[in-house]
Design an enzyme around this catalytic site. Structure first.
Site, mmCIF file in Angstrom:
data_model
loop_
_atom_site.group_PDB
_atom_site.id
_atom_site.type_symbol
_atom_site.label_atom_id
_atom_site.label_comp_id
_atom_site.label_asym_id
_atom_site.label_seq_id
_atom_site.Cartn_x
_atom_site.Cartn_y
_atom_site.Cartn_z
ATOM 1 N N TRP A 91 -135.507 14.196 102.500
ATOM 2 C CA TRP A 91 -136.894 14.037 102.976
ATOM 3 C C TRP A 91 -137.100 14.637 104.350
ATOM 4 C CZ3 TRP A 91 -140.152 13.801 99.387
ATOM 5 C CH2 TRP A 91 -139.896 13.080 98.212
ATOM 6 N N ASP A 175 -141.067 8.998 109.494
ATOM 7 C CA ASP A 175 -141.404 8.864 108.068
ATOM 8 C C ASP A 175 -140.678 7.620 107.573
ATOM 9 O OD1 ASP A 175 -141.636 8.900 105.336
ATOM 10 O OD2 ASP A 175 -140.849 10.928 105.053
ATOM 11 N N LYS A 199 -143.863 2.911 97.572
ATOM 12 C CA LYS A 199 -142.479 2.436 97.486
ATOM 13 C C LYS A 199 -142.410 0.919 97.691
ATOM 14 C CE LYS A 199 -141.013 6.753 97.229
ATOM 15 N NZ LYS A 199 -141.122 7.653 98.373
#
Ligand SMILES: *Cc1c(COP(=O)(O)O)cnc(C)c1O
Length: 363
Positions: A91, A175, A199
């Site tokens: 990511w 993030d 999530k």
């Protein structure tokens, strides 16, 4: 999703609080939805203890879109558009690559190589360089970290103090998508935090952005107006139509988290869940854990069967017991248990029972 939230949403589906409308039928500018949205913001602020000098924005596009929206909003703060990145896995790498379209994106630290820690060989993307080795440019517009690598299974528990990194003027951008609301967060260490809701916090379609107000208002000219934090903040997330139903459901999740005792209480549950699972793996010769113990994620637990030819049988048996989505990401292979907030300890114990049984019958 926590089941009580789904039940409440079902009971309010046709008629929200006696107003005669479903949330889906409301105008986003109507009094009912404005109440839903501002209550969600209030509850999120309370849960995360967000200081008043931070704006809370409800946006769209997911964390992937933020990889572009962040540089478009923040690079204009400095004379030369540049930003620094800590590469911790897939990511963070994506964030770094996307930023290259907008400016000079530099790697401050990376775990893309193998290393040796305390005599143990660590493969690429299974460890994290210590923050005192990060090289952050003092004139960077921001430093980006991914505080939980969802696929790799690396979590940064202590967010870096930019003062200690020698770059006190550089805001930290986090993030936090995959562990958002799984524990209290050091909001005031960050200039901004973003997370897709899906999530841990609600349905897909909603991105939560927490940004210090002094970082707003420096967007590059190419930034689409709907993604300029200044416009979104000025209109309290109603610059254009926000994802209303997703905000409503996320708001119910925030209320549920408060009823659970808030993030400190949730964190205790998540610690117990993760500890039970890691303890089992640490005492097994049948399974292996790739990630260095100092940076193991509490929410995403990758593991391997030593004998990978049993992977298919393992997954099939798991499914038969109702243990779903254990296959690791294709880029990593092996297995991954995601034990987000809504997964109860009993779910983790059921997984451990299966791990034991499978080891007994195939070990
Ligand atoms: C899932 C995830 C993303 C991507 O989110 P989308 O909503 O699919 O854009 C980005 N970063 C992290 C850490 C994630 O877990």
């Amino acid at each position: 999703m926590p089941e009580p939230v789904l039940e409440q949403a079902a009971s309010e589906m046709l008629d929200w609080h006696g107003c005669g409308m479903s949330v889906m039928e409301m105008s986003h500018r109507g009094e009912q939805f404005i109440e839903i949205c501002s209550q969600a913001e209030t509850d999120l602020r309370e849960l995360l203890v967000i200081p008043p000098d931070y704006a809370v924005l409800f946006m769209q596009g997911g964390a992937t879109a933020e990889n572009a929206i962040v540089p478009m909003n923040l690079l204009g703060r400095v004379a030369q558009p540049k930003a620094d990145f800590v590469i911790s896995g897939i990511w963070a790498t994506k964030s770094h690559q996307e930023c290259q379209r907008y400016g000079d994106a530099h790697i401050a630290a990376t775990n893309a190589t193998a290393t040796v820690i305390d005599g143990t060989q660590q493969a690429p993307y299974t460890w994290l360089p210590k923050s005192d080795t990060w090289r952050v440019r003092k004139d960077a517009a921001y430093l980006h970290i991914c505080s939980n690598e969802t696929i790799g299974g690396i979590e940064t528990m202590d967010w870096p103090d930019m003062q200690a990194l020698g770059a006190p003027e550089v805001p930290l951008v986090v993030d936090a998508s995959s562990h958002f609301l799984s524990r209290p967060m050091q909001v005031d260490r960050a200039g901004m935090i973003f997370a897709g809701a899906q999530k841990n916090a609600g349905p897909a379609g909603l991105t939560m952005v927490i940004v210090r107000r002094d970082l707003i208002g420096h967007a590059l000219a190419i930034c689409p107006s709907a993604f300029d934090y200044k416009n979104v903040e000025a209109q309290r997330s109603m610059y254009n139509t926000p994802p209303t139903y997703a905000i409503y459901i996320a708001g119910l999740v925030f209320k549920w988290l408060k009823q659970q005792g808030g993030l400190a209480a949730i964190e205790q549950k998540n610690i117990l869940k993760a500890r039970a699972l890691y303890d089992y793996f640490d005492h097994s010769a049948f399974y292996t854990l790739p990630i260095h113990p100092s940076v193991r994620s509490r929410v995403n637990v990758p593991f391997f069967l030593r004998n990978t030819s049993l992977d298919g049988a393992f997954l099939k048996g798991a499914q038969e017991r109702g243990l779903m989505q254990l296959k690791g990401h294709k880029s990593v292979g092996g297995m991954r248990a995601s034990i987000y907030n809504a997964m109860p300890l009993e779910g983790v114990l059921a997984l451990i029972d299966y791990l034991k049984d499978f080891e007994r019958s195939h070990g």
